[in-house]
Scaffold this active site. Structure first.
Site, mmCIF file in Angstrom:
data_model
loop_
_atom_site.group_PDB
_atom_site.id
_atom_site.type_symbol
_atom_site.label_atom_id
_atom_site.label_comp_id
_atom_site.label_asym_id
_atom_site.label_seq_id
_atom_site.Cartn_x
_atom_site.Cartn_y
_atom_site.Cartn_z
ATOM 1 N N THR A 179 0.850 -1.198 0.000
ATOM 2 C CA THR A 179 0.000 0.000 0.000
ATOM 3 C C THR A 179 0.883 1.244 0.000
ATOM 4 O OG1 THR A 179 -0.160 0.087 2.425
ATOM 5 C CG2 THR A 179 -1.820 -1.220 1.246
ATOM 6 N N TYR A 227 1.882 12.481 14.802
ATOM 7 C CA TYR A 227 2.487 11.498 13.905
ATOM 8 C C TYR A 227 3.264 10.451 14.693
ATOM 9 C CZ TYR A 227 5.585 9.591 10.285
ATOM 10 O OH TYR A 227 6.280 8.755 9.444
ATOM 11 N N GLY A 281 8.517 6.754 -3.413
ATOM 12 C CA GLY A 281 9.286 6.561 -2.197
ATOM 13 C C GLY A 281 9.481 5.113 -1.796
ATOM 14 N N ILE A 282 9.308 4.855 -0.506
ATOM 15 C CA ILE A 282 9.560 3.534 0.064
ATOM 16 C C ILE A 282 8.661 2.474 -0.562
ATOM 17 C CG2 ILE A 282 9.338 2.174 2.179
ATOM 18 C CD1 ILE A 282 10.231 4.722 3.712
ATOM 19 N N GLY A 283 7.377 2.772 -0.706
ATOM 20 C CA GLY A 283 6.447 1.792 -1.250
ATOM 21 C C GLY A 283 6.796 1.372 -2.657
ATOM 22 N N THR A 316 3.096 4.345 -4.803
ATOM 23 C CA THR A 316 3.302 5.138 -6.014
ATOM 24 C C THR A 316 4.592 5.949 -6.001
ATOM 25 O OG1 THR A 316 1.920 6.901 -5.073
ATOM 26 C CG2 THR A 316 0.841 5.305 -6.528
#
Length: 249
Positions: free
Chosen positions: A12, A150, A17-19, A15
């Site tokens: 999830t 956060y 960066g990390i994912g 789109t």
């Protein structure tokens, strides 16, 4: 032959960066990767970059109907789910005196609720031996001014990893968390108001890392692959800090 040939993964928030880095590595190792993102145009670009090993499903993890569509797409493929990287999340700076209910709700609905219901709804699809990986943050053990909401949401994810690991161990499902430090991603730069502020922010964050630099998305993806693979077969309920030593030194 890749180490994940015949496996199915869900990433999830994939789109950028990390994912995206994790999805790319999983696909390169043979997994069929379902990826999600909130914007269809950016999702389409990510799927095209990943090639034939990826299926995109537009989804906001804070929306239960969207999560149902993700699960339905995976179910229709008929192979279950072997790797779940619950990565979608985000946050904004807000001093304690400036925190609003909306700020709190947006952060917790995405980071905590989104992760909770992603895993819950995917649970019937998880094959025995599946690996669930949560994206926490090294801030879950640190204090950070103007980032308390956060930080609290990420601490909740660390708690989820422990509790779910205990709950699912009998089903042969492992649950672990990855705690990145500051990583060079569009999301990190987006915390600043303009390019000049972004440059100052990134420099300041890098200066606070013992390695004196920001991490790269691929360095987090390496940890994801480790936790997804049999190399971590005796690990569950753990959290791996990938932060250049910022939380340890």
């Amino acid at each position: 032959m890749g180490q994940f040939d015949g496996k199915t993964a869900l990433v999830t928030g994939a789109t950028s960066g990390i994912g995206l880095a994790a999805a790319r590595r999983l696909a390169a190792e043979g997994a069929h990767v379902f990826v999600t993102g909130r914007r269809q145009d950016v999702l389409d670009e990510a799927v095209a970059a990943l090639g034939g090993q990826a299926t995109g499903v537009r989804a906001d993890v804070a929306n239960l109907d969207d999560l149902d569509r993700v699960v339905a797409a995976i179910s229709a493929r008929g192979a279950g789910l072997d790797i779940l990287f619950a990565n979608a999340g985000g946050g904004e700076f807000a001093a304690l005196s400036d925190v609003t209910w909306q700020h709190y709700a947006d952060t917790f609905n995405t980071n905590v609720g989104g992760t909770l219901f992603t895993v819950q709804k995917a649970l019937p699809l998880l094959n025995r031996g599946a690996s669930v990986i949560l994206t926490s943050s090294n801030i879950d053990v640190k204090g950070a001014g103007s980032f308390s909401v956060y930080a609290a949401s990420k601490a909740a994810l660390r708690s989820f990893a422990r509790s779910w690991a205990a709950e699912l161990v009998g089903q042969g499902i492992r649950v672990n968390a990855i705690a990145p430090g500051p990583i060079e991603t569009p999301g990190l730069s987006g915390l600043a108001g303009d390019p000049a502020e972004a440059e100052q922010l990134l420099k300041g964050l890098a200066a606070g890392v013992p390695m004196n630099r920001l991490g790269k998305p691929d360095e987090i993806a390496d940890a994801v692959l480790f936790l997804a693979s049999d190399a971590s077969s005796f690990m569950t309920g753990a959290e791996i800090y990938v932060d250049g030593g910022a939380s340890q030194i």
